[in-house]
Design a protein around this motif. Structure first.
Motif, PDB file in Angstrom:
ATOM      1  N   UNK A 118       3.371 -10.063  -5.891  1.00 49.34           N
ATOM      2  CA  UNK A 118       1.945 -10.015  -6.221  1.00 49.34           C
ATOM      3  C   UNK A 118       1.187  -9.055  -5.315  1.00 49.34           C
ATOM      4  N   UNK A 119       1.937  -8.195  -4.630  1.00 48.94           N
ATOM      5  CA  UNK A 119       1.280  -7.156  -3.822  1.00 48.94           C
ATOM      6  C   UNK A 119       0.792  -7.656  -2.474  1.00 48.94           C
ATOM      7  N   UNK A 120       1.466  -8.681  -1.951  1.00 49.58           N
ATOM      8  CA  UNK A 120       1.066  -9.250  -0.659  1.00 49.58           C
ATOM      9  C   UNK A 120       2.249  -9.254   0.300  1.00 49.58           C
ATOM     10  N   UNK A 121       3.107  -8.267   0.186  1.00 45.65           N
ATOM     11  CA  UNK A 121       4.360  -8.307   0.943  1.00 45.65           C
ATOM     12  C   UNK A 121       4.165  -8.363   2.455  1.00 45.65           C
ATOM     13  N   UNK A 251      -1.719  -0.597 -11.446  1.00 42.85           N
ATOM     14  CA  UNK A 251      -0.823  -1.673 -11.869  1.00 42.85           C
ATOM     15  C   UNK A 251       0.074  -2.116 -10.712  1.00 42.85           C
ATOM     16  N   UNK A 252       0.287  -1.222  -9.791  1.00 46.70           N
ATOM     17  CA  UNK A 252       1.038  -1.502  -8.561  1.00 46.70           C
ATOM     18  C   UNK A 252       2.026  -2.665  -8.667  1.00 46.70           C
ATOM     19  N   UNK A 253       3.013  -2.475  -9.512  1.00 48.76           N
ATOM     20  CA  UNK A 253       3.936  -3.575  -9.758  1.00 48.76           C
ATOM     21  C   UNK A 253       5.251  -3.467  -9.022  1.00 48.76           C
ATOM     22  N   UNK A 254       5.524  -2.327  -8.425  1.00 48.92           N
ATOM     23  CA  UNK A 254       6.805  -2.148  -7.735  1.00 48.92           C
ATOM     24  C   UNK A 254       6.869  -3.113  -6.547  1.00 48.92           C
ATOM     25  N   UNK A 255       7.805  -4.054  -6.557  1.00 51.73           N
ATOM     26  CA  UNK A 255       7.873  -5.006  -5.452  1.00 51.73           C
ATOM     27  C   UNK A 255       7.884  -4.307  -4.094  1.00 51.73           C
ATOM     28  N   UNK A 256       7.092  -4.824  -3.188  1.00 53.65           N
ATOM     29  CA  UNK A 256       7.023  -4.241  -1.859  1.00 53.65           C
ATOM     30  C   UNK A 256       5.916  -3.220  -1.704  1.00 53.65           C
ATOM     31  N   UNK A 472       7.314   6.103  -3.841  1.00 46.77           N
ATOM     32  CA  UNK A 472       5.967   5.683  -4.208  1.00 46.77           C
ATOM     33  C   UNK A 472       5.305   5.000  -3.021  1.00 46.77           C
ATOM     34  N   UNK A 473       6.067   4.819  -1.942  1.00 43.38           N
ATOM     35  CA  UNK A 473       5.437   4.346  -0.725  1.00 43.38           C
ATOM     36  C   UNK A 473       5.901   3.007  -0.207  1.00 43.38           C
ATOM     37  N   UNK A 474       6.885   2.400  -0.879  1.00 44.58           N
ATOM     38  CA  UNK A 474       7.273   1.085  -0.398  1.00 44.58           C
ATOM     39  C   UNK A 474       8.537   1.140   0.451  1.00 44.58           C
ATOM     40  N   UNK A 475       8.460   0.492   1.600  1.00 47.21           N
ATOM     41  CA  UNK A 475       9.622   0.353   2.483  1.00 47.21           C
ATOM     42  C   UNK A 475       9.828  -1.121   2.778  1.00 47.21           C
ATOM     43  N   UNK A 476      10.984  -1.614   2.439  1.00 44.64           N
ATOM     44  CA  UNK A 476      11.280  -2.998   2.801  1.00 44.64           C
ATOM     45  C   UNK A 476      12.459  -2.959   3.769  1.00 44.64           C
ATOM     46  N   UNK A 477      12.245  -3.521   4.938  1.00 40.13           N
ATOM     47  CA  UNK A 477      13.233  -3.393   6.010  1.00 40.13           C
ATOM     48  C   UNK A 477      14.054  -4.679   6.153  1.00 40.13           C
TER      49      UNK A 477
END
Ligand SMILES: Cc1cc2nc3c(=O)[nH]c(=O)nc-3n(C[C@H](O)[C@H](O)[C@H](O)COP(=O)(O)O)c2cc1C
Ligand code: SF4
Ligand code: SF4
Ligand code: SF4
Ligand code: FES
Ligand code: FES
Lengths: 600, 231, 183
Positions: A118-121, A251-256, A472-477
């Protein structure tokens, strides 16, 4: 009464078919479901068939024909939510509420459901309750929330402790969401007086000159695909059409990913001005902000700002004193579908339909919303445009690297000391980024979200730029305590299975089969051939229509490429063939049904 | 005069009118590109992906992509044919295709493609999903077990007001094609016949009729689908 | 040189495929010249008496006994062939597959129109002597490795003949368009 809601929603949107989404959302939010009666009335009034209305309803995660409870709780089930203790939170919800996830309590008060990121990672575990965001959930907080619900409290007044920083605590927002802005650059910096470009620059420039400036900056779309923005605008400007549209993709749906949420919260005026500039350049009279349903809590706040902006003549008629330049913006809510972030699916959705991507060509710049030439741009792209107009294309192109100019806002989450958003110039290496966010002992990073790739330490010297690692800007470590295959790759694969629009055969049918292969390997029944199958079968995904289908196997394919040892560790050694058939398992159901003890 | 352009398919020189879809252009040059969701005369919407060809190293669907001057198209290659075979196999395992008990057997385009590509067994695991048969409508039966979600019916069958009689329900692997409860019951004979005709498989069937053509006289009993093409 | 040895079995099938095997008419005499039959309902040999070259399997697996026989075949045959739709994809018995086995059993023994009210004890067959039902009917290759597939319901006699003679003689299979059918 229920039917009153239906009739008033229909008339609020002038019985307009293309506003079907708004009508359905309004009914859903008021009644927590859309009844057969409602469907019938809508179909009669809008001259649609019943299956047509149901086609839209059944496509979107947040629309339902069954009651979802007076209080509908959606707990995020993303990888990061799990990493931050979702399980105990979910169990507490189930115990306190008295029903399982996927169900509504018998009295119809509370419904518990899963939902994708939900965009709160950077503040998980988080949940949406009747559209309001709850962050940093713990068992303690869950008990408190359920107690408040039982006491009949309004969800808006359930924030006991604190409101988030910045505009989150403002009059129209009053939300607990945190910004966590860790690093600012030209897009995020708070040094701009909104309206300056419209009033001082646009007045003097022809649309073509604006487009030239954008081309000089060399900026490419920040939504992931990286198409050069100046060219996109130029194509649309030149396309034939009486009416043109500018759509902003929020829409920013990409997880993370959560950077657009922060921009929408802190820099909405910058965004709207960017839309005005784009509208001016392509010759549009209408702009639409497509806001994901998860960010509905921002809607009133944003609408208020639009109203304020109109008041300053920065929207509306003869904007900024430019004679004949009329442009306005409305907000379109989504209803829960990752694929609607794909630009042509987004257009379908804005037209009130199921968000199925279109065949291309034709491209939106020729034939988009209502078949008119349309530009779809990401939130960040449109904000950057204002700064480009302020400081010049030359200035912008001096930032970053030669071919990847400017800055990128990153959403960083997972195992690091300072999750949040960071605006950096293109060209940093992954190691630089890890140092920046305080991450050590890193096993892997998911770059660009599930549709991107899972990379390991051998690739940490790679650079963030269009010729190397695009994102697109998401990094999940992930640190070494994380089980990548079981807890990351499987979760991402489930996400794509859930989010496929279902049109293309390989997208809807192959992804579940690849998941079965992964499960077979995880259960210890895999053989070397299974890995070869995965690689061969995965190639089929390139025949799909849209980016979702092209990348749906990426979690499996990129982890197999970069972490092959994790797969090989689990294979049965020396075995050439194994179906994975398990007799004990296969008879257990029938033995149980017949109360019989299995004997082999 | 329309513009005539040149292009190649598997190295063979071809000509076509500019702007027509690759599938049509190939047909006019007597070259077979297998297709399934496409239905002549109806606006294409590439969903089966079987007609995928390669140009510039990328897959695109022949039914939705206009042919362009100088285009070099790969069609009948081992790689592409295996890709097509995989898609056919996917369709067999994702639904419930019990050919021995299907009224459409012998006349079915999916089955015919499986024959053409010599599918002896799918390489994928059978999913056996739970699907229903909708028998509420007076003129047609809708068997969800066999629907390949090609959208031919959705795109073709509209009532006099332009409303859809068929539409998608849901998304992803569970997507189905439903019949409108009201319009379905009012379907004219003509539209019902049309719906039965456009469905490439045995998902839309006439009621109370079945197995009318004896084995040996059905469409694909003797010659593979696409046999009318020279190449 | 000794003759190639063939074994056959019917699992969850209707014997139709075996009938089709016999349907090669007078060629059956040639076949008997060419090969020796071992475990098979055709000669009523109940257990493998030696290793076989070719095993023909009709029918998928619907219970533990089927699985047992199939594995026995895999262990005793060099080449294993699924012949017929049932062996290949479960066939008509697999109509039950989308429905949970519990519901199937209840329909068959408690609620079906022919049993409703007649099974007063409400017992579902559970004697230790009867094989245990599997959760679904499995295509044979989802249980053991299968080398060849001969589709059809039943596979045509011509297909079976062509395939067998090719395998025995080591020649390539020549399967004309007309012989491969799923019905
Ligand atoms: C499945 C899928 C999801 C996407 N989601 C988003 C999104 O949430 N936001 C976004 O800006 N672009 C998204 N995109 C990219 C858009 O299609 C489009 O390229 C972008 O909005 C164009 O804007 P830009 O040029 O400013 O980047 C997505 C693409 C795909 C295939
Ligand atoms: S690739 Fe997947 S999401 Fe995209 S159009 Fe095809 S089915 Fe839909
Ligand atoms: S629809 Fe075609 S493929 Fe499916 S069962 Fe019928 S004949 Fe076979
Ligand atoms: S019912 Fe037939 S025509 Fe309609 S989508 Fe299904 S397979 Fe295609
Ligand atoms: S025929 Fe072209 S995608 Fe189906
Ligand atoms: S038993 Fe031979 S096909 Fe079913």
């Amino acid at each position: 009464m229920e039917n009153d809601t239906v009739y008033s929603a229909i008339s609020k949107y002038n019985q307009d078919k293309t506003r079907l989404m708004d009508i359905l959302i309004e009914i859903q939010d008021n009644e927590n479901y859309i009844s057969d009666d409602a469907v019938r009335i809508i179909s009669e009034k809008l001259e649609l068939s019943i299956v047509d209305v149901e086609q839209t309803i059944s496509f979107y995660h947040f629309l339902s024909k069954k009651s979802l409870g007076k209080y509908t709780i959606y707990l995020n089930n993303s990888v990061i939510s799990n990493m931050n203790g979702r399980q105990i939170v979910a169990e507490t919800f189930e115990n306190e509420v008295g029903c399982k996830f996927g169900k509504v309590t018998e009295d119809g008060t509370i419904g518990l459901f899963d939902t994708a990121c939900i965009g709160m990672s950077d503040q998980e575990p988080a949940a949406l309750i009747n559209g309001n965001v709850f962050i940093h959930l713990t068992p303690f907080r869950v008990k408190e929330i359920v107690r408040d619900i039982r006491a009949g409290k309004d969800v808006k007044n359930m924030h006991t402790s604190y409101l988030g920083g910045g505009q989150n605590k403002s009059e129209y927002l009053k939300s607990v969401v945190r910004n966590n802005i860790m690093r600012m650059g030209p897009v995020l910096s708070d040094d701009y007086n909104p309206g300056t470009i419209i009033k001082k620059k646009l007045v003097q420039l022809a649309p073509e000159q604006v487009i030239e400036e954008i081309k000089t900056s060399n900026i490419r779309g920040r939504g992931g695909a990286g198409f050069p923005t100046g060219f996109k605008w130029e194509f649309c400007r030149k396309a034939k059409g009486d009416k043109k549209y500018i759509l902003c993709n929020a829409d920013e749906g990409e997880p993370g990913t959560f950077k657009d949420r922060v921009i929408l919260t802190e820099r909405p005026k910058l965004l709207f001005e960017g839309m005005v500039i784009a509208g001016y350049s392509i010759g549009a009279t209408e702009g639409i902000l497509y806001l994901r349903y998860e960010y509905k809590y921002l809607k009133n706040y944003l609408e208020n700002i639009l109203e304020e902006t109109r008041g300053k003549n920065l929207l509306g008629k003869d904007i900024g004193g430019i004679k004949g330049f009329n442009f306005d913006i409305r907000i379109q809510l989504g209803a829960g579908a990752y694929v609607c972030g794909e630009e042509s699916a987004l257009i379908e959705s804005v037209e009130g339909k199921r968000g199925e991507p279109r065949d291309r060509p034709p491209f939106p710049v020729e034939k988009g919303y209502n078949d008119c030439p349309t530009v779809v741009n990401n939130v960040e792209t449109l904000c950057s445009v204002v700064k480009i107009m302020l400081n010049g294309g030359e200035w912008y192109s001096s930032l970053g690297t030669h071919e990847s100019t400017g800055t990128k806002v990153l959403s960083i989450s997972g195992d690091c000391r300072y999750p949040g958003i960071y605006e950096v110039e293109w060209g940093l290496t992954i190691s630089d980024i890890l140092d920046m966010v305080g991450a050590t002992g890193v096993q892997a990073i998911q770059v660009g979200g599930p549709s991107g790739s899972l990379i390991g330490p051998e690739e940490f010297e790679r650079k963030l730029c269009y010729s190397d690692l695009v994102t697109g800007g998401s990094f999940i470590i992930f640190n070494y305590n994380r089980d990548l295959l079981k807890n990351v790759v499987l979760n991402f694969t489930d996400f794509f299975i859930e989010e496929s629009c279902g049109s293309c055969v390989p997208c809807r049918a192959m992804t579940p089969l690849l998941k079965q292969k992964l499960e077979k390997i995880l259960s210890g029944n895999g053989v070397a051939n299974d890995l070869e199958d995965i690689l061969k079968w995965g190639k089929l995904m390139k025949t799909n229509r849209c980016g979702l289908g092209h990348t749906a196997a990426n979690p499996i394919l990129t982890s197999l490429k970069n972490f092959r040892y994790l797969y090989e560790e689990k294979l049965e050694r020396g075995k050439e063939y194994e179906t994975g058939f398990n007799l004990e398992q296969a008879v257990s159901e029938s033995c149980e049904a017949t109360t019989r003890v299995p004997n082999f | 005069m329309a513009d005539i352009i040149n292009f190649t398919i598997d190295g063979k020189e071809c000509m076509a009118e500019k702007g027509i879809f690759i599938l049509q252009a190939a047909k006019e040059n007597d070259i077979y590109i297998p297709s399934l969701c496409n239905y002549e005369g109806v606006k294409p919407q590439g969903s089966c992906r079987i007609c995928s060809i390669k140009t510039n190293g990328q897959f695109v669907t022949a039914c939705t992509t206009p042919v362009a001057d100088g285009m070099e198209i790969e069609n009948n290659t081992d790689e592409i044919n295996d890709m097509r075979k995989s898609i056919i196999e996917l369709l067999f395992v994702e639904g419930n295709h019990f050919c021995p008990a299907c009224e459409m057997s012998g006349d079915c385009e999916l089955q015919a493609l499986a024959y053409r590509f010599q599918m002896m067994v799918p390489r994928f695991i059978y999913q056996f999903p739970l699907r229903e048969i909708d028998a509420r409508h007076p003129k047609i039966l809708k068997d969800q077990n066999r629907c390949i979600r090609c959208k031919r019916c959705i795109r073709t069958i509209k009532d006099e007001k332009g409303r859809s009689v068929f539409a998608f329900y849901g998304r992803g692997k569970n997507i189905e094609v439903n019949v409108d409860p009201v319009l379905g019951s009012k379907l004219t004979d003509k539209l019902a016949a049309k719906a039965i005709e456009v469905c490439p498989v045995g998902s839309i069937l006439p009621r109370e009729k079945g197995f009318r053509t004896p084995i040996g006289q059905r469409k694909f009993d003797h010659e593979p689908i696409g046999s009318e093409y020279k190449h | 040189m000794s003759k190639p040895v063939i074994a056959t079995a019917t699992l969850a099938g209707c014997f139709g495929c075996h009938m089709s095997l016999l349907d090669i008419d007078e060629k059956i005499l040639d076949l008997i010249e060419l090969v020796e039959f071992n475990k098979s309902p055709i000669d009523d040999i109940k257990n493998f008496t030696k290793k076989c070259d070719i095993g023909l399997i009709e029918g998928g697996c619907c219970n533990s006994e089927n699985v047992h026989v199939l594995k026995d075949f895999r262990n005793n045959c060099k080449i294993l062939i699924s012949f017929g739709e049932c062996a290949i994809m479960g066939g008509l018995p697999a109509f039950r597959n989308p429905i949970p086995i519990k519901e199937c059993l209840e329909e068959a023994y408690l609620n079906g129109p022919s049993v409703k009210g007649h099974n007063e004890s409400g017992i579902l067959p559970n004697d230790d002597e009867i094989p245990m039902m599997l959760d679904k009917v499995y295509p044979c290759h989802e249980i053991v490795k299968i080398d060849y597939f001969l589709p059809g319901c039943p596979p045509s006699a011509e297909l079976i003949w062509n395939a067998l003679t090719a395998l025995i003689s080591g020649k390539e299979m020549n399967l004309p368009y007309e012989v491969i059918k799923f019905d």
